[in-house]
Design a protein around this motif. Sequence first.
Motif, PDB file in Angstrom:
ATOM      1  N   GLN A   6       0.865  -1.189   0.000  1.00  9.94           N
ATOM      2  CA  GLN A   6       0.000   0.000   0.000  1.00  9.94           C
ATOM      3  C   GLN A   6       0.898   1.234   0.000  1.00  9.94           C
ATOM      4  OE1 GLN A   6      -2.591  -0.358   3.474  1.00  9.94           O
ATOM      5  NE2 GLN A   6      -3.996  -1.672   2.314  1.00  9.94           N
ATOM      6  N   LYS A   7       0.634   2.150  -0.929  1.00 11.88           N
ATOM      7  CA  LYS A   7       1.429   3.384  -0.974  1.00 11.88           C
ATOM      8  C   LYS A   7       0.529   4.560  -0.623  1.00 11.88           C
ATOM      9  CE  LYS A   7       2.874   7.270  -3.094  1.00 11.88           C
ATOM     10  NZ  LYS A   7       2.180   8.330  -3.828  1.00 11.88           N
ATOM     11  N   TYR A   8       0.977   5.365   0.310  1.00  5.75           N
ATOM     12  CA  TYR A   8       0.198   6.545   0.702  1.00  5.75           C
ATOM     13  C   TYR A   8       0.964   7.805   0.331  1.00  5.75           C
ATOM     14  CZ  TYR A   8      -2.699   3.266   3.258  1.00  5.75           C
ATOM     15  OH  TYR A   8      -3.538   2.230   3.571  1.00  5.75           O
ATOM     16  N   SER A 169       7.611   8.276  -5.304  1.00  2.00           N
ATOM     17  CA  SER A 169       7.282   7.159  -4.385  1.00  2.00           C
ATOM     18  C   SER A 169       6.335   6.153  -4.999  1.00  2.00           C
ATOM     19  CB  SER A 169       6.741   7.603  -3.037  1.00  2.00           C
ATOM     20  OG  SER A 169       6.557   8.921  -2.943  1.00  2.00           O
ATOM     21  N   ASP A 170       5.559   6.542  -6.011  1.00  2.00           N
ATOM     22  CA  ASP A 170       4.743   5.533  -6.705  1.00  2.00           C
ATOM     23  C   ASP A 170       5.671   4.475  -7.301  1.00  2.00           C
ATOM     24  OD1 ASP A 170       2.493   7.168  -6.278  1.00  2.00           O
ATOM     25  OD2 ASP A 170       2.806   8.241  -8.167  1.00  2.00           O
ATOM     26  N   THR A 171       6.772   4.959  -7.872  1.00  2.06           N
ATOM     27  CA  THR A 171       7.735   4.053  -8.500  1.00  2.06           C
ATOM     28  C   THR A 171       8.396   3.150  -7.456  1.00  2.06           C
ATOM     29  OG1 THR A 171       8.045   5.515 -10.365  1.00  2.06           O
ATOM     30  CG2 THR A 171       9.877   4.032  -9.875  1.00  2.06           C
ATOM     31  N   ALA A 224      -0.564  14.003 -16.237  1.00  2.00           N
ATOM     32  CA  ALA A 224      -1.529  13.625 -15.190  1.00  2.00           C
ATOM     33  C   ALA A 224      -0.729  13.104 -14.004  1.00  2.00           C
ATOM     34  CB  ALA A 224      -2.476  12.548 -15.703  1.00  2.00           C
ATOM     35  N   LYS A 225      -0.445  13.974 -13.050  1.00  2.00           N
ATOM     36  CA  LYS A 225       0.569  13.599 -12.062  1.00  2.00           C
ATOM     37  C   LYS A 225       0.058  12.614 -11.018  1.00  2.00           C
ATOM     38  CE  LYS A 225       0.174  16.878  -8.394  1.00  2.00           C
ATOM     39  NZ  LYS A 225       0.770  17.375  -7.249  1.00  2.00           N
ATOM     40  N   VAL A 226      -1.153  12.116 -11.211  1.00  2.00           N
ATOM     41  CA  VAL A 226      -1.703  11.160 -10.253  1.00  2.00           C
ATOM     42  C   VAL A 226      -0.815   9.925 -10.111  1.00  2.00           C
ATOM     43  CG1 VAL A 226      -3.296  10.218 -11.996  1.00  2.00           C
ATOM     44  CG2 VAL A 226      -3.809   9.925  -9.589  1.00  2.00           C
TER      45      VAL A 226
HETATM   46 MG    MG Z   1       2.240  11.527  -6.370  1.00  2.00          MG
END
Ligand code: MG
Length: 609
Positions: A6-8, A169-171, A224-226
């Motif tokens: 899980q990434k927050y 951090s998504d990466t 789209a930086k989401v």
């Molecule tokens: Mg982000």
Amino acid sequence: MALIVQKYGGSSVADADRIKAVRDRIKRTVDAGNQVVVVVSAMGKTTDGLVALAESVSTTHAQTFDEIAAKEREIDLLLATGEQVTIALLSMALQAVGQPAIAMNGTQVRVVTEPIHTRARILYVEPVQIKAALALGKVVVIAGFQGVAIDEKTGLPTNEVTTLGRGGSDTSAVAIAAAIEADICEIYTDVPGILTTDPRIVPKAQMLAEITCDEMLELASLGAKVLHPRSVEIARNFGVQMCVRSSWLDDAGTVITSPRIGTGSLETLEVNRFVEAGSIDYDQAKIALLQVPDRPGIASQLFKSLAEKGINVDLIIQAVQETEGVNDIAFTVPKDQLHLAEVVTRSLEIGASSIAVDTNVAKISIIGVGMIGRPGVAAQMFSALAASNINIQMISTSEIKISCVINASDGETAIAAIQKTFEVPVQLHQRNIGLTENSEKSPSVRGVALDRNRARIAVQKVPDRPGMAAKIFEQLSEQNISLDMIVQSQSDRDVNEIAFTVAIADMTKAETALNQVATTLGYGEVSCDSGISKVSIVGSGMIHQSGIAARMFSALADTGINIEMIATSEIKVSCVVRDHQAEEALKLIHQEFNLSGDSIIEVPSALKK
Ligand code: MG
Ligand code: ADP
Ligand code: ASP
């Protein structure tokens, strides 16, 4: 029992209350019988604050490339502190409710990266420590966005802290999920999932229940930086299941679907094969309109008329000749539609100085998700062609594909050059190759993205001979500068203009690098313009419908918005417009394709302020 990452993101852990809310969700997931690894960002806008602090103490402008590199090392050391605050707090919060947990930073886990600061790529993630902690029943809380550099001589990790680039951090999360072979990687953020566009600009943007990796890659890399685009790249290469959900709600969110099974190697996570395949298409003809007046509505009029006749325009490039205030527009069509396309084009009164038609062309392309953010790949392709004495007539790039229009008689030589350079087969292009069965049913436009963070660079009076594009892009790739929307204008003069966009942060560096060799390479002035934005549409159903680009151009033209550059690939169309008109452009395009839903999407972190 599942193994879940899980990434927050920053807004999800912005204060103590939010950290406790995140803790509760993690606890629920563990209580349901799952093993959980958590990856977190810095709290709220911490990273922005640290960047501002860094600037406030080092106002003298970094001059040489060495000075820039020295500063970047310290920036990484500084920025990495943000995530460390969050991991410690979240782990303590979990421990306080009786849930064993351990916090680890990138060095402790060994998220090993290239020895490059501020934008390092992950080489591998050591799974041993994470698995050992999980086996003890702990939740492992890992700092996103950071890693530790490899020593290139020994191949062992050093103690040098690196970061992956903003939004990274998504990466980290997806790379960790790949390394520990997690069942799913859930990205928790401040929106309910992936939407048709940014709800901060269009509040009635609509939720997408699912989106393909290909589309998400384009959307993410077009602004789209989401999601950090590199996270999608890893998910695709390693077949990581991924979804995006709100950390405020319990809704299902958006699933990112991947039609392919991953083939990546965990030893070289983000530096796997750059290029997956090559293709050549001899079934192309080119129409070039030279010196078209630079005013709103021209592209719209042209491509609308072509679409009305069902002409399938493939590659479009448009570049403003800055010095002369005119546009060169060139596009390719299938050979069997050339005659009709030519008749349509000549029938329009759009004031071009001349219209040239060429049936003796071929389009050679390289494709691969691994080329995202790797400027060296384009330079390598152009060099390979130049070394074989092949002149490039048109260039068009997307994040995952580079296409060059060349003389058809150079086709065989070009194939050999590409095969040798990238060690991939070059296949004869077949229409609609590689599409899934569903793509025919996919909406033609899935999402609209805006990137306000770009600058346009134009290199003027580039001599029209083989090797120039290669030399220019080599200068930039040496400085690790990524560029996109490369458009080389098609001209009847013996000089070309090559224009492209780079991140605003790289603009000065790019200008310096290009000016240094201007005299040696024999080109003219290098001009920079940071007052532009890029607005793009993405959708895999676009391949099956003509006229999508024309609708986008018309939506802009009808309100008097001038398009300064155009670049297309199979599943996207991007236009460069003036920055002050960019948000309006995005709204108009979103409306044109009827993408709005019925309800307003609330962004909790935006409401707070
Ligand atoms: Mg982000
Ligand atoms: P986090 O801090 O959780 O990583 P980000 O700020 O990086 O979150 O990304 C979430 C933001 O992305 C949203 O608040 C929204 O403004 C923006 N965004 C841009 N385009 C989209 C889109 N197509 N769908 C959803 N969100 C988007
Ligand atoms: N904290 C980092 C940033 O703000 C990384 C991230 O949030 O993804 O860019």
